[in-house]
Write an enzyme that holds these catalytic residues in place. Sequence first.
Site, mmCIF file in Angstrom:
data_model
loop_
_atom_site.group_PDB
_atom_site.id
_atom_site.type_symbol
_atom_site.label_atom_id
_atom_site.label_comp_id
_atom_site.label_asym_id
_atom_site.label_seq_id
_atom_site.Cartn_x
_atom_site.Cartn_y
_atom_site.Cartn_z
ATOM 1 N N ARG A 58 50.385 42.124 14.795
ATOM 2 C CA ARG A 58 49.094 42.893 15.069
ATOM 3 C C ARG A 58 48.214 42.052 14.242
ATOM 4 N NH1 ARG A 58 50.820 48.410 13.056
ATOM 5 N NH2 ARG A 58 52.100 46.976 11.873
ATOM 6 N N CYS A 66 48.648 43.744 8.418
ATOM 7 C CA CYS A 66 49.484 44.630 9.168
ATOM 8 C C CYS A 66 50.759 44.559 8.177
ATOM 9 C CB CYS A 66 49.784 44.294 10.416
ATOM 10 S SG CYS A 66 50.297 42.757 10.824
ATOM 11 N N ASP A 93 52.653 49.675 15.689
ATOM 12 C CA ASP A 93 53.373 48.350 15.453
ATOM 13 C C ASP A 93 54.119 48.346 16.966
ATOM 14 O OD1 ASP A 93 55.352 46.941 14.739
ATOM 15 O OD2 ASP A 93 56.033 48.188 13.013
HETATM 16 P P1 4NP Z 1 53.242 43.586 12.588
HETATM 17 O O1 4NP Z 1 54.517 43.994 13.240
HETATM 18 O O2 4NP Z 1 53.123 44.452 11.311
HETATM 19 O O3 4NP Z 1 52.268 43.906 13.598
HETATM 20 O O4 4NP Z 1 53.220 42.066 12.110
HETATM 21 C C1 4NP Z 1 56.047 43.828 12.514
HETATM 22 C C2 4NP Z 1 56.530 42.844 12.397
HETATM 23 C C3 4NP Z 1 57.952 42.665 11.894
HETATM 24 C C4 4NP Z 1 58.277 44.064 11.359
HETATM 25 C C5 4NP Z 1 57.777 45.152 11.528
HETATM 26 C C6 4NP Z 1 56.453 45.262 11.987
HETATM 27 N N1 4NP Z 1 59.604 43.925 10.640
HETATM 28 O O5 4NP Z 1 60.075 44.861 10.246
HETATM 29 O O6 4NP Z 1 60.270 43.035 10.445
#
Ligand code: 4NP
Length: 159
Positions: free
Chosen positions: A16, A10, A128
């Site tokens: 995720r 991800c 997300d």
């Molecule tokens: P992930 O969620 O891609 O599911 O781990 C996110 C975690 C952090 C960020 C974006 C999505 N961020 O912009 O810091």
Amino acid sequence: MEKKKILFVCLGNICRSPSAEAVLKGMAQKAGIADQLEIDSAGLSDFHAGEQADKRMQEHAIKRGYHLTSISRPVNPMKDFDYFDMIIGMDDQNIRELERLAEGSSAISRIFKMTDFCHDCNKDEVPDPYYGGDEGFELVLDLLEQACQGLIDFLKSNP
Ligand code: 4NP
């Protein structure tokens, strides 16, 4: 038999993909195929490298019996694209970025989208949850459980 090596991807590797890793590990254990799989996760950014999974994601996951133990790391195309048999992204942006990184290599054919394994998800991405509320984290877990069931069915029929 060689283990099937699966990498979930991800953006941040704190919500995720570490959840997908824990859900598949738990469901594979129950299905009796855990010893046939090697499962890892990584992020397309290094924003959270070295961190544990997001606390909110951990709290929602633990209620369903999934312990998120992985530490965030960025995808390493040089190593990961050779090593893993399946590279599974969570949303269309992840897939575009993975395909860009894999362009011209055989890894392109090993890139999949998580919801492709859903039998009946009504969604074509795992959204997300980072900037949203509780329901976003629950939706992630609902979709991951459904997709992992489909993935296990796929793995059983494509050993
Ligand atoms: P992930 O969620 O891609 O599911 O781990 C996110 C975690 C952090 C960020 C974006 C999505 N961020 O912009 O810091």
